[in-house]
Design a protein around this motif. Structure first.
Motif, mmCIF file in Angstrom:
data_model
loop_
_atom_site.group_PDB
_atom_site.id
_atom_site.type_symbol
_atom_site.label_atom_id
_atom_site.label_comp_id
_atom_site.label_asym_id
_atom_site.label_seq_id
_atom_site.Cartn_x
_atom_site.Cartn_y
_atom_site.Cartn_z
ATOM 1 N N SER A 17 0.825 -1.205 0.000
ATOM 2 C CA SER A 17 0.000 0.000 0.000
ATOM 3 C C SER A 17 0.858 1.253 0.000
ATOM 4 O O SER A 17 1.982 1.261 0.510
ATOM 5 C CB SER A 17 -0.912 0.038 1.233
ATOM 6 O OG SER A 17 -1.812 -1.055 1.260
ATOM 7 N N ARG A 19 0.055 5.785 0.174
ATOM 8 C CA ARG A 19 -0.890 6.883 0.198
ATOM 9 C C ARG A 19 -0.252 8.105 -0.440
ATOM 10 O O ARG A 19 0.764 8.610 0.047
ATOM 11 C CB ARG A 19 -1.352 7.224 1.614
ATOM 12 C CG ARG A 19 -2.498 8.255 1.621
ATOM 13 C CD ARG A 19 -2.972 8.627 2.999
ATOM 14 N NE ARG A 19 -2.039 9.493 3.696
ATOM 15 C CZ ARG A 19 -2.343 10.244 4.749
ATOM 16 N NH1 ARG A 19 -3.588 10.215 5.233
ATOM 17 N NH2 ARG A 19 -1.427 10.986 5.335
ATOM 18 N N ALA A 49 -8.824 8.404 -10.615
ATOM 19 C CA ALA A 49 -9.876 8.673 -9.642
ATOM 20 C C ALA A 49 -10.153 10.163 -9.588
ATOM 21 O O ALA A 49 -9.318 10.981 -9.973
ATOM 22 C CB ALA A 49 -9.481 8.163 -8.253
ATOM 23 N N THR A 58 -17.378 10.392 -5.515
ATOM 24 C CA THR A 58 -16.081 9.899 -5.943
ATOM 25 C C THR A 58 -16.237 9.010 -7.165
ATOM 26 O O THR A 58 -17.290 8.389 -7.368
ATOM 27 C CB THR A 58 -15.373 9.125 -4.825
ATOM 28 O OG1 THR A 58 -16.198 8.027 -4.406
ATOM 29 C CG2 THR A 58 -15.102 10.030 -3.633
ATOM 30 N N TYR A 60 -13.943 6.286 -9.988
ATOM 31 C CA TYR A 60 -12.750 5.474 -10.180
ATOM 32 C C TYR A 60 -12.785 4.773 -11.522
ATOM 33 O O TYR A 60 -13.851 4.369 -12.000
ATOM 34 C CB TYR A 60 -12.631 4.402 -9.086
ATOM 35 C CG TYR A 60 -12.586 4.944 -7.690
ATOM 36 C CD1 TYR A 60 -11.379 5.304 -7.102
ATOM 37 C CD2 TYR A 60 -13.751 5.096 -6.949
ATOM 38 C CE1 TYR A 60 -11.336 5.805 -5.814
ATOM 39 C CE2 TYR A 60 -13.719 5.598 -5.656
ATOM 40 C CZ TYR A 60 -12.517 5.951 -5.093
ATOM 41 O OH TYR A 60 -12.473 6.445 -3.812
ATOM 42 N N LYS A 65 -10.899 0.260 -8.930
ATOM 43 C CA LYS A 65 -12.063 0.277 -8.059
ATOM 44 C C LYS A 65 -11.999 -0.880 -7.060
ATOM 45 O O LYS A 65 -11.748 -2.019 -7.426
ATOM 46 C CB LYS A 65 -13.343 0.196 -8.879
ATOM 47 C CG LYS A 65 -14.595 0.549 -8.100
ATOM 48 C CD LYS A 65 -15.797 0.691 -9.018
ATOM 49 C CE LYS A 65 -17.022 1.167 -8.250
ATOM 50 N NZ LYS A 65 -18.185 1.352 -9.147
ATOM 51 N N ARG A 67 -9.747 -1.048 -4.756
ATOM 52 C CA ARG A 67 -8.385 -1.053 -4.233
ATOM 53 C C ARG A 67 -7.914 0.347 -3.836
ATOM 54 O O ARG A 67 -7.168 0.494 -2.875
ATOM 55 C CB ARG A 67 -7.412 -1.621 -5.265
ATOM 56 C CG ARG A 67 -7.712 -3.058 -5.671
ATOM 57 C CD ARG A 67 -6.593 -3.622 -6.543
ATOM 58 N NE ARG A 67 -6.468 -2.893 -7.804
ATOM 59 C CZ ARG A 67 -5.368 -2.266 -8.202
ATOM 60 N NH1 ARG A 67 -4.279 -2.280 -7.440
ATOM 61 N NH2 ARG A 67 -5.331 -1.638 -9.374
ATOM 62 N N THR A 69 -8.755 4.491 -2.888
ATOM 63 C CA THR A 69 -9.753 5.371 -2.303
ATOM 64 C C THR A 69 -9.264 6.809 -2.372
ATOM 65 O O THR A 69 -8.173 7.118 -1.894
ATOM 66 C CB THR A 69 -10.043 5.011 -0.840
ATOM 67 O OG1 THR A 69 -10.491 3.656 -0.748
ATOM 68 C CG2 THR A 69 -11.128 5.924 -0.271
ATOM 69 N N SER A 71 -9.897 10.778 -1.288
ATOM 70 C CA SER A 71 -10.546 11.576 -0.257
ATOM 71 C C SER A 71 -9.934 12.969 -0.255
ATOM 72 O O SER A 71 -8.895 13.199 -0.871
ATOM 73 C CB SER A 71 -10.405 10.922 1.124
ATOM 74 O OG SER A 71 -9.041 10.810 1.495
ATOM 75 N N GLN A 82 -5.410 6.766 -1.424
ATOM 76 C CA GLN A 82 -4.972 5.573 -0.709
ATOM 77 C C GLN A 82 -4.993 4.405 -1.678
ATOM 78 O O GLN A 82 -6.038 4.086 -2.236
ATOM 79 C CB GLN A 82 -5.885 5.291 0.483
ATOM 80 C CG GLN A 82 -5.524 4.029 1.262
ATOM 81 C CD GLN A 82 -4.202 4.146 1.973
ATOM 82 O OE1 GLN A 82 -3.929 5.152 2.613
ATOM 83 N NE2 GLN A 82 -3.360 3.118 1.850
ATOM 84 N N ASN A 84 -4.247 0.446 -2.136
ATOM 85 C CA ASN A 84 -4.048 -0.846 -1.498
ATOM 86 C C ASN A 84 -3.981 -1.941 -2.553
ATOM 87 O O ASN A 84 -4.397 -1.754 -3.694
ATOM 88 C CB ASN A 84 -5.182 -1.145 -0.518
ATOM 89 C CG ASN A 84 -5.285 -0.143 0.605
ATOM 90 O OD1 ASN A 84 -4.282 0.389 1.077
ATOM 91 N ND2 ASN A 84 -6.506 0.118 1.060
#
Length: 127
Positions: A17, A19, A49, A58, A60, A65, A67, A69, A71, A82, A84
């Motif tokens: 992961s 960020r 995204a 939001t 994607y 999608k 995996r 995110t 924000s 984020q 992942n």
């Protein structure tokens, strides 16, 4: 005018992961839709995204999608991605973008124009 600076990229193993952060200088940051795009070597830039100015909506691309995110924290003038369960095919330079044009549908965010772009941050996914 708004200036964007990305950070948080790096080298990560598959399944790991990261960020990403994008910090904006504009004092009307909350009025802007924000998007993340990426460009892999020898490939065209592609949409990843996006998030509406309110943060309520939001969007994607299908390949991320579930995996990734997106924000935003308008108080900090920052948008996050984020990531992942990263895959080698996620390897690319990731760019954030901002625009204050009206947007309603996925296509508006994915294909619409963005006036402001960051310098990019490298994400490498490899064993």
């Amino acid at each position: 005018q708004v200036q964007l600076v990305e950070s948080g990229g790096g080298l990560v193993q598959p399944g790991g992961s990261l960020r990403l952060s994008c910090t904006a200088s504009g004092r009307t940051f909350s009025d802007y839709a924000m998007g993340w795009f990426r460009q892999a070597p020898s490939k065209a830039r592609e949409f990843v995204a996006a998030i509406s100015w309110s943060g309520v909506h939001t969007y994607y691309t299908d390949s991320v999608k579930g995996r990734f995110t997106i924000s935003r924290d308008n108080a900090k003038n920052t948008v996050y991605l984020q990531m992942n369960s990263l895959k080698p095919e996620d390897t690319a330079v990731y760019y954030c973008a901002a625009d204050d044009r009206s947007r309603q549908y996925f296509s508006d965010y994915a294909l619409g124009e963005y006036d402001y772009w960051g310098q990019g941050t490298q994400v490498t996914v490899a064993s």
